[in-house]
Design a protein around this motif. Structure first.
Motif, PDB file in Angstrom:
ATOM      1  N   SER A  30      11.993  -4.022  -7.851  1.00 57.24           N
ATOM      2  CA  SER A  30      10.852  -3.387  -7.199  1.00 57.24           C
ATOM      3  C   SER A  30       9.811  -4.421  -6.796  1.00 57.24           C
ATOM      4  O   SER A  30       9.709  -5.483  -7.416  1.00 57.24           O
ATOM      5  CB  SER A  30      10.190  -2.357  -8.118  1.00 57.24           C
ATOM      6  OG  SER A  30      11.011  -1.241  -8.353  1.00 57.24           O
ATOM      7  N   LEU A  50       5.522  -4.466  -5.656  1.00 56.76           N
ATOM      8  CA  LEU A  50       4.307  -3.654  -5.665  1.00 56.76           C
ATOM      9  C   LEU A  50       3.640  -3.568  -4.297  1.00 56.76           C
ATOM     10  O   LEU A  50       3.002  -2.578  -3.970  1.00 56.76           O
ATOM     11  CB  LEU A  50       3.311  -4.232  -6.675  1.00 56.76           C
ATOM     12  CG  LEU A  50       3.700  -4.101  -8.150  1.00 56.76           C
ATOM     13  CD1 LEU A  50       2.785  -4.970  -9.001  1.00 56.76           C
ATOM     14  CD2 LEU A  50       3.632  -2.651  -8.584  1.00 56.76           C
ATOM     15  N   GLY A  51       3.730  -4.637  -3.526  1.00 54.84           N
ATOM     16  CA  GLY A  51       3.027  -4.680  -2.245  1.00 54.84           C
ATOM     17  C   GLY A  51       1.710  -5.421  -2.331  1.00 54.84           C
ATOM     18  O   GLY A  51       1.232  -5.978  -1.344  1.00 54.84           O
ATOM     19  N   LEU A  72      -2.858  -4.064  -7.743  1.00 59.36           N
ATOM     20  CA  LEU A  72      -2.871  -3.035  -6.718  1.00 59.36           C
ATOM     21  C   LEU A  72      -4.281  -2.854  -6.162  1.00 59.36           C
ATOM     22  O   LEU A  72      -5.272  -3.052  -6.862  1.00 59.36           O
ATOM     23  CB  LEU A  72      -2.372  -1.710  -7.297  1.00 59.36           C
ATOM     24  CG  LEU A  72      -0.913  -1.703  -7.756  1.00 59.36           C
ATOM     25  CD1 LEU A  72      -0.560  -0.373  -8.384  1.00 59.36           C
ATOM     26  CD2 LEU A  72       0.022  -2.004  -6.594  1.00 59.36           C
ATOM     27  N   ALA A 116       7.125  -4.142   0.107  1.00 63.21           N
ATOM     28  CA  ALA A 116       7.450  -3.049  -0.809  1.00 63.21           C
ATOM     29  C   ALA A 116       8.514  -2.138  -0.216  1.00 63.21           C
ATOM     30  O   ALA A 116       9.445  -1.716  -0.912  1.00 63.21           O
ATOM     31  CB  ALA A 116       6.194  -2.254  -1.153  1.00 63.21           C
ATOM     32  N   ASN A 142      11.991  -1.803  -2.033  1.00 66.19           N
ATOM     33  CA  ASN A 142      12.097  -0.530  -2.744  1.00 66.19           C
ATOM     34  C   ASN A 142      12.862   0.545  -1.990  1.00 66.19           C
ATOM     35  O   ASN A 142      13.263   1.547  -2.603  1.00 66.19           O
ATOM     36  CB  ASN A 142      10.704   0.008  -3.069  1.00 66.19           C
ATOM     37  CG  ASN A 142       9.885  -0.954  -3.900  1.00 66.19           C
ATOM     38  OD1 ASN A 142      10.407  -1.924  -4.441  1.00 66.19           O
ATOM     39  ND2 ASN A 142       8.594  -0.702  -4.003  1.00 66.19           N
ATOM     40  N   TRP A 180      -2.443   3.080  -5.817  1.00 68.94           N
ATOM     41  CA  TRP A 180      -0.981   3.101  -5.901  1.00 68.94           C
ATOM     42  C   TRP A 180      -0.345   3.597  -4.604  1.00 68.94           C
ATOM     43  O   TRP A 180       0.848   3.897  -4.573  1.00 68.94           O
ATOM     44  CB  TRP A 180      -0.531   3.990  -7.071  1.00 68.94           C
ATOM     45  CG  TRP A 180      -0.795   3.400  -8.416  1.00 68.94           C
ATOM     46  CD1 TRP A 180      -1.963   3.447  -9.126  1.00 68.94           C
ATOM     47  CD2 TRP A 180       0.120   2.655  -9.232  1.00 68.94           C
ATOM     48  NE1 TRP A 180      -1.844   2.785 -10.318  1.00 68.94           N
ATOM     49  CE2 TRP A 180      -0.571   2.296 -10.425  1.00 68.94           C
ATOM     50  CE3 TRP A 180       1.451   2.269  -9.076  1.00 68.94           C
ATOM     51  CZ2 TRP A 180       0.027   1.557 -11.439  1.00 68.94           C
ATOM     52  CZ3 TRP A 180       2.040   1.538 -10.106  1.00 68.94           C
ATOM     53  CH2 TRP A 180       1.341   1.184 -11.261  1.00 68.94           C
ATOM     54  N   TYR A 199       2.794   1.350  -2.985  1.00 67.33           N
ATOM     55  CA  TYR A 199       3.933   1.388  -3.896  1.00 67.33           C
ATOM     56  C   TYR A 199       4.461   2.814  -4.026  1.00 67.33           C
ATOM     57  O   TYR A 199       5.681   3.054  -3.967  1.00 67.33           O
ATOM     58  CB  TYR A 199       3.497   0.857  -5.255  1.00 67.33           C
ATOM     59  CG  TYR A 199       4.581   0.881  -6.314  1.00 67.33           C
ATOM     60  CD1 TYR A 199       5.575  -0.085  -6.334  1.00 67.33           C
ATOM     61  CD2 TYR A 199       4.577   1.849  -7.323  1.00 67.33           C
ATOM     62  CE1 TYR A 199       6.558  -0.082  -7.325  1.00 67.33           C
ATOM     63  CE2 TYR A 199       5.545   1.863  -8.312  1.00 67.33           C
ATOM     64  CZ  TYR A 199       6.538   0.902  -8.312  1.00 67.33           C
ATOM     65  OH  TYR A 199       7.503   0.922  -9.292  1.00 67.33           O
ATOM     66  N   SER A 245       6.498   3.937  -1.049  1.00 67.78           N
ATOM     67  CA  SER A 245       7.845   3.363  -1.018  1.00 67.78           C
ATOM     68  C   SER A 245       8.769   4.079  -2.004  1.00 67.78           C
ATOM     69  O   SER A 245       9.939   4.329  -1.709  1.00 67.78           O
ATOM     70  CB  SER A 245       7.798   1.861  -1.327  1.00 67.78           C
ATOM     71  OG  SER A 245       7.469   1.603  -2.675  1.00 67.78           O
ATOM     72  N   LYS A 246       8.244   4.442  -3.165  1.00 73.70           N
ATOM     73  CA  LYS A 246       9.066   5.144  -4.146  1.00 73.70           C
ATOM     74  C   LYS A 246       9.323   6.594  -3.718  1.00 73.70           C
ATOM     75  O   LYS A 246      10.395   7.158  -4.018  1.00 73.70           O
ATOM     76  CB  LYS A 246       8.400   5.098  -5.522  1.00 73.70           C
ATOM     77  CG  LYS A 246       8.400   3.707  -6.144  1.00 73.70           C
ATOM     78  CD  LYS A 246       9.831   3.204  -6.399  1.00 73.70           C
ATOM     79  CE  LYS A 246       9.848   1.899  -7.167  1.00 73.70           C
ATOM     80  NZ  LYS A 246      11.207   1.432  -7.491  1.00 73.70           N
ATOM     81  N   ALA A 294       0.407  -4.995 -11.816  1.00 72.36           N
ATOM     82  CA  ALA A 294      -0.191  -3.899 -11.055  1.00 72.36           C
ATOM     83  C   ALA A 294      -1.590  -3.578 -11.558  1.00 72.36           C
ATOM     84  O   ALA A 294      -2.522  -3.392 -10.772  1.00 72.36           O
ATOM     85  CB  ALA A 294       0.693  -2.656 -11.137  1.00 72.36           C
TER      86      ALA A 294
END
Length: 231
Positions: free
Chosen positions: A86, A88-89, A93, A107, A111, A149, A152, A155-156, A191
């Motif tokens: 993974s 985070l970007g 964060l 990300a 991801n 967040w 991230y 993307s999830k 993060a």
């Protein structure tokens, strides 16, 4: 012996899950970007007497993904693919107004795009396994709106949707998107570096993943806390 590919396997959840599978006799193909940490993880897991192939590289590289699947083929196939790596970007964060777009692209590549690319590469072997399964490591940030967040979590959320569609398109496989919850990992520390609250260790969460493999419930999205509680 069954064979698993685990990305992001040099530390954290990937390494802990690899150890649990090795203890059960699984052969492993491990991926990570840091050579030293990956070599150490491979040596540790090889001590269980299982075969371990450790390949240093970036999952966003199509050639590296092909090498991972080729290594698994050499061990006999692919029974389990764990998309755990993974990005985070941004570390730490930040709010969306300050999120670097290049970080968001990173990300999404790590991801979302890379997991799909690896699934595509491994799909023939997963189908041939007869018990093929894909675990996409998700996050509660995919389903809940938490300040900072956003990138991230987006993307999830996309990864969750890919998991759901793959399950529909490939009914012969099990496809599980798993939210492990917050854990004491380097990723979480990067993060939210100011969060001093105690978090579960990755090893403490692994039994939730093993329960999926043992019981093989329907494809879908699962939370580790619920699996650990037996619900």
């Amino acid at each position: 012996m069954p064979v698993a590919i685990i990305t992001g396997a040099s530390k954290g959840l990937g390494r802990a899950l690899g150890a649990a599978l090795a203890e059960r006799g699984w052969d492993l193909v491990l991926d990570a970007r840091t050579a030293g940490a990956l070599k150490e993880a491979a040596a540790e897991l090889s001590a269980y007497g299982t075969r371990v192939e450790a390949l240093v590289g970036d999952v966003t590289d199509a050639g590296h993904r092909a090498e991972l699947v080729a290594a698994a083929r050499g061990l006999g196939g692919v029974d389990l693919l764990v998309n755990n790596a993974s990005a985070l970007g941004a570390e730490p964060l930040v709010r969306l107004e300050g999120l670097p777009l290049e970080g968001l692209r990173r990300a999404l590549e790590v991801n979302v795009v890379a997991p799909l690319g690896l699934v595509q590469e491994a799909l023939p072997l997963l189908r041939a396994s007869g018990v093929g399964a894909v675990i996409d490591v998700s996050s509660d940030a995919a389903a809940e709106a938490y300040g900072t967040w956003g990138g991230y979590g987006a993307s999830k959320a996309a990864l969750d949707q890919l998991s759901a569609v793959l399950a529909v398109e490939e009914p012969g496989l099990r496809v599980w998107a798993v939210d492990p919850g917050d854990m004491a990992t380097d990723l979480y520390a990067a993060a939210v570096p100011d969060d001093d609250d105690p978090r579960p260790t990755p090893a403490g969460v692994v039994p939730a993943f093993l329960r999926l493999l043992d019981e093989r419930p329907a494809s879908g999205r699962y939370g580790a806390p619920s699996l650990l509680e037996g619900r």
